[in-house]
Design a protein around this motif. Sequence first.
Motif, PDB file in Angstrom:
ATOM      1  N   GLY A 121      66.394  46.857  -8.218  1.00 38.81           N
ATOM      2  CA  GLY A 121      65.762  46.069  -7.158  1.00 38.81           C
ATOM      3  C   GLY A 121      64.719  46.904  -6.449  1.00 38.81           C
ATOM      4  N   GLY A 122      64.070  46.306  -5.445  1.00 42.57           N
ATOM      5  CA  GLY A 122      63.080  47.025  -4.674  1.00 42.57           C
ATOM      6  C   GLY A 122      61.691  46.967  -5.287  1.00 42.57           C
ATOM      7  N   SER A 123      60.782  47.776  -4.765  1.00 46.06           N
ATOM      8  CA  SER A 123      59.379  47.719  -5.160  1.00 46.06           C
ATOM      9  C   SER A 123      59.133  48.160  -6.595  1.00 46.06           C
ATOM     10  CB  SER A 123      58.556  48.609  -4.214  1.00 46.06           C
ATOM     11  OG  SER A 123      59.014  49.960  -4.288  1.00 46.06           O
ATOM     12  N   ALA A 124      60.044  48.957  -7.157  1.00 48.92           N
ATOM     13  CA  ALA A 124      59.879  49.442  -8.536  1.00 48.92           C
ATOM     14  C   ALA A 124      60.987  48.926  -9.443  1.00 48.92           C
ATOM     15  CB  ALA A 124      59.830  50.969  -8.555  1.00 48.92           C
ATOM     16  N   ALA A 125      61.473  47.744  -9.178  1.00 49.17           N
ATOM     17  CA  ALA A 125      62.564  47.165  -9.979  1.00 49.17           C
ATOM     18  C   ALA A 125      62.173  47.128 -11.451  1.00 49.17           C
ATOM     19  CB  ALA A 125      62.881  45.762  -9.488  1.00 49.17           C
ATOM     20  N   GLY A 126      63.120  47.553 -12.283  1.00 45.16           N
ATOM     21  CA  GLY A 126      62.907  47.533 -13.722  1.00 45.16           C
ATOM     22  C   GLY A 126      62.282  48.808 -14.265  1.00 45.16           C
ATOM     23  N   ARG A 127      61.866  49.727 -13.378  1.00 47.83           N
ATOM     24  CA  ARG A 127      61.235  50.970 -13.831  1.00 47.83           C
ATOM     25  C   ARG A 127      62.233  52.122 -13.817  1.00 47.83           C
ATOM     26  NH1 ARG A 127      55.571  52.115 -11.043  1.00 47.83           N
ATOM     27  NH2 ARG A 127      55.569  53.633 -12.772  1.00 47.83           N
ATOM     28  N   GLU A 128      61.977  53.126 -14.658  1.00 48.54           N
ATOM     29  CA  GLU A 128      62.809  54.321 -14.689  1.00 48.54           C
ATOM     30  C   GLU A 128      62.460  55.205 -13.495  1.00 48.54           C
ATOM     31  OE1 GLU A 128      65.207  55.496 -16.844  1.00 48.54           O
ATOM     32  OE2 GLU A 128      65.252  53.535 -17.830  1.00 48.54           O
ATOM     33  N   ALA A 129      63.496  55.726 -12.840  1.00 48.65           N
ATOM     34  CA  ALA A 129      63.266  56.592 -11.679  1.00 48.65           C
ATOM     35  C   ALA A 129      64.141  57.834 -11.787  1.00 48.65           C
ATOM     36  CB  ALA A 129      63.583  55.847 -10.385  1.00 48.65           C
ATOM     37  N   GLU A 130      63.657  58.899 -11.193  1.00 52.02           N
ATOM     38  CA  GLU A 130      64.454  60.129 -11.091  1.00 52.02           C
ATOM     39  C   GLU A 130      65.205  60.064  -9.764  1.00 52.02           C
ATOM     40  OE1 GLU A 130      62.868  64.216 -10.040  1.00 52.02           O
ATOM     41  OE2 GLU A 130      63.220  64.474 -12.196  1.00 52.02           O
ATOM     42  N   ILE A 131      66.509  60.100  -9.823  1.00 50.00           N
ATOM     43  CA  ILE A 131      67.347  59.940  -8.631  1.00 50.00           C
ATOM     44  C   ILE A 131      67.989  61.269  -8.250  1.00 50.00           C
ATOM     45  CG2 ILE A 131      69.192  58.603  -7.561  1.00 50.00           C
ATOM     46  CD1 ILE A 131      66.984  56.833  -8.693  1.00 50.00           C
ATOM     47  N   SER A 132      67.803  61.674  -7.009  1.00 50.66           N
ATOM     48  CA  SER A 132      68.510  62.846  -6.464  1.00 50.66           C
ATOM     49  C   SER A 132      69.641  62.343  -5.579  1.00 50.66           C
ATOM     50  CB  SER A 132      67.560  63.721  -5.640  1.00 50.66           C
ATOM     51  OG  SER A 132      66.546  64.256  -6.452  1.00 50.66           O
ATOM     52  N   VAL A 133      70.847  62.850  -5.794  1.00 47.44           N
ATOM     53  CA  VAL A 133      71.994  62.429  -5.003  1.00 47.44           C
ATOM     54  C   VAL A 133      72.677  63.663  -4.423  1.00 47.44           C
ATOM     55  CG1 VAL A 133      73.453  62.332  -7.091  1.00 47.44           C
ATOM     56  CG2 VAL A 133      74.193  61.178  -4.987  1.00 47.44           C
ATOM     57  N   THR A 134      72.979  63.585  -3.113  1.00 45.39           N
ATOM     58  CA  THR A 134      73.690  64.671  -2.440  1.00 45.39           C
ATOM     59  C   THR A 134      74.982  64.128  -1.849  1.00 45.39           C
ATOM     60  OG1 THR A 134      71.623  65.785  -1.855  1.00 45.39           O
ATOM     61  CG2 THR A 134      73.584  66.386  -0.588  1.00 45.39           C
ATOM     62  N   VAL A 135      76.082  64.802  -2.167  1.00 42.49           N
ATOM     63  CA  VAL A 135      77.388  64.394  -1.645  1.00 42.49           C
ATOM     64  C   VAL A 135      77.600  65.109  -0.309  1.00 42.49           C
ATOM     65  CG1 VAL A 135      79.879  64.448  -2.007  1.00 42.49           C
ATOM     66  CG2 VAL A 135      78.345  63.987  -3.930  1.00 42.49           C
ATOM     67  N   THR A 136      77.862  64.318   0.753  1.00 43.40           N
ATOM     68  CA  THR A 136      78.091  64.944   2.066  1.00 43.40           C
ATOM     69  C   THR A 136      79.577  65.066   2.370  1.00 43.40           C
ATOM     70  OG1 THR A 136      77.867  62.804   3.176  1.00 43.40           O
ATOM     71  CG2 THR A 136      75.882  64.140   2.977  1.00 43.40           C
ATOM     72  N   THR A 137      80.408  64.119   1.913  1.00 45.26           N
ATOM     73  CA  THR A 137      81.868  64.240   2.073  1.00 45.26           C
ATOM     74  C   THR A 137      82.552  63.632   0.849  1.00 45.26           C
ATOM     75  OG1 THR A 137      82.117  62.107   3.219  1.00 45.26           O
ATOM     76  CG2 THR A 137      81.764  64.054   4.600  1.00 45.26           C
ATOM     77  N   VAL A 138      83.759  64.123   0.583  1.00 44.95           N
ATOM     78  CA  VAL A 138      84.611  63.577  -0.481  1.00 44.95           C
ATOM     79  C   VAL A 138      85.919  63.138   0.171  1.00 44.95           C
ATOM     80  CG1 VAL A 138      85.830  64.032  -2.650  1.00 44.95           C
ATOM     81  CG2 VAL A 138      83.616  65.130  -2.204  1.00 44.95           C
ATOM     82  N   SER A 139      86.350  61.892  -0.082  1.00 43.57           N
ATOM     83  CA  SER A 139      87.611  61.396   0.489  1.00 43.57           C
ATOM     84  C   SER A 139      88.486  60.816  -0.609  1.00 43.57           C
ATOM     85  CB  SER A 139      87.330  60.296   1.528  1.00 43.57           C
ATOM     86  OG  SER A 139      86.539  60.790   2.589  1.00 43.57           O
ATOM     87  N   SER A 140      89.730  61.122  -0.549  1.00 49.29           N
ATOM     88  CA  SER A 140      90.678  60.533  -1.502  1.00 49.29           C
ATOM     89  C   SER A 140      91.163  59.199  -0.939  1.00 49.29           C
ATOM     90  CB  SER A 140      91.869  61.461  -1.733  1.00 49.29           C
ATOM     91  OG  SER A 140      92.621  61.605  -0.525  1.00 49.29           O
ATOM     92  N   ARG A 141      91.535  58.292  -1.835  1.00 46.64           N
ATOM     93  CA  ARG A 141      92.004  56.969  -1.425  1.00 46.64           C
ATOM     94  C   ARG A 141      93.471  56.827  -1.791  1.00 46.64           C
ATOM     95  NH1 ARG A 141      90.354  52.904  -4.009  1.00 46.64           N
ATOM     96  NH2 ARG A 141      89.962  51.400  -2.356  1.00 46.64           N
ATOM     97  N   GLU A 142      94.236  56.280  -0.859  1.00 49.94           N
ATOM     98  CA  GLU A 142      95.646  56.008  -1.121  1.00 49.94           C
ATOM     99  C   GLU A 142      95.893  54.522  -0.971  1.00 49.94           C
ATOM    100  OE1 GLU A 142      98.408  58.328   1.080  1.00 49.94           O
ATOM    101  OE2 GLU A 142      97.376  60.240   0.684  1.00 49.94           O
TER     102      GLU A 142
END
Length: 468
Positions: free
Chosen positions: A220-241
């Motif tokens: 979606g968005g302005s470049a929907a359907g195009r290949e993009a380079e995505i940078s992702v940064t994890v700020t917290t990790v939580s376990s689920r019970e």
Amino acid sequence: MKSAVETLNPTRVRLTVEVPFEELKPSLDAAYRKINQQVQVPGFRKGKIPARIIDQRFGRGAVLEEAVNDALPKFYTEAVTEGDLSPLGQPDVDITELRDNELLTFTAEVDIRPEITIPDYSGIAVTVDAIEVADDEVDEVVGRLRERFASTTVVERAAAEGDVVKIDLEARVDGEVLSDGVANGVDYTIGSGQMLDGLDEAVTGLEAGGTATFTSELKGGSAAGREAEISVTVTTVSSRELPELDDDFAQLASEFDTLEELRASHRDRLTEEKKYQQATEAQEKVLDALLELVEVPIPQKLLADEIETRKHNLEHHQLAQLGMDLEGYLKLQEKTAEEYDAELKEQSEKGIRTQFVLDEIAKVEKLSVSQEELTEHLVRRSQSSGMSPDQFAKAVVEGGQVQVLVGEVRRGKALATVVESVTVTDTEGNEVRLDEDEVEESAEATAESAEAAGEGETAGEGGTKSQD
């Protein structure tokens, strides 16, 4: 006034109308009054200029043009009534003769509703899916409810499947960060697959503060359907019970005392949903079978307008809200422009045919719409529009669309009438008895989704459009 009708083809006629000049007198007088209020002539008070002076100063032709434009809609409507026609959209009007103080002659070409013969449809037979709710379907619903009551705890370890990570995202196309390609503080459950392809793999194994880069096609968005380079940064990790599936959970998550009662409730709800789906499936198949029985000539101008309306609605409303253009949409759908155009034409033809056939059945069956039925339909339509019933009703009235809604209800009732008179069996060979109220409600939705998108103009008489 005299009029004659010439049939050009099964869906288009030409009206030839002759108007004696004396019948133009009211419009001629009105033209002089209008011009009187708009101009000034030395020596005369505004509004008191004699007709002969107006003719001398501004030309008799200007007065005649004003009078004819004022009178055309009235004479056209009278000719339509006299010819017992059901016009579609605006006519193309051509003034063929105008002799001052003698005669006005004009022609009006307009599309009309084709004459349709509805055959005996009681022999239609369709097969629909049997209603069956499997245990794993109930398990899935209860499982989703259980997910809602899961608790999370921040942990100091690498992220794994099932964990909830809070992430920051940045998307680049051709090395440039997209204006709508940055998101911060997003909660994401690893393994859900609900955002970007490749995100699960990228964040798995990262601890808080960890960063990864991957390539993905934007959905979606302005470049929907195009290949993009995505940078992702994890700020917290939580376990689920997840809570235990027991009676305590049932009491926590619902009004029931036991897990068995909770499951039974969801089974009943799933059964009702499948009954509605079964009714919808029956109507769709009955409608298709009905359309195969009836020959419906389609006005080509109407078809072209319908195709344009559907295309405009998709590009400028549906896709615009998603920040997507037609090119990106076609890429996501894996369709060529030619395939899309062919599909659009097929949908438009079916929409027009559906509307004509169901309108004719409603006419033959003398179906009417009560105020209660119209109100119920209005409430349902308002829910899908995102407006309150009062807001939607106001918009309908102000837009002059009340008759459009009436038409939708009548066509739903027409389709329901057909469904109730045909044979419906399920895949196990059992005869299906559909609930009458359920049939009418889902029939309205089925008819509405199939019929013409530009219904307001399709069904209306329209005005006049002069071509000098």
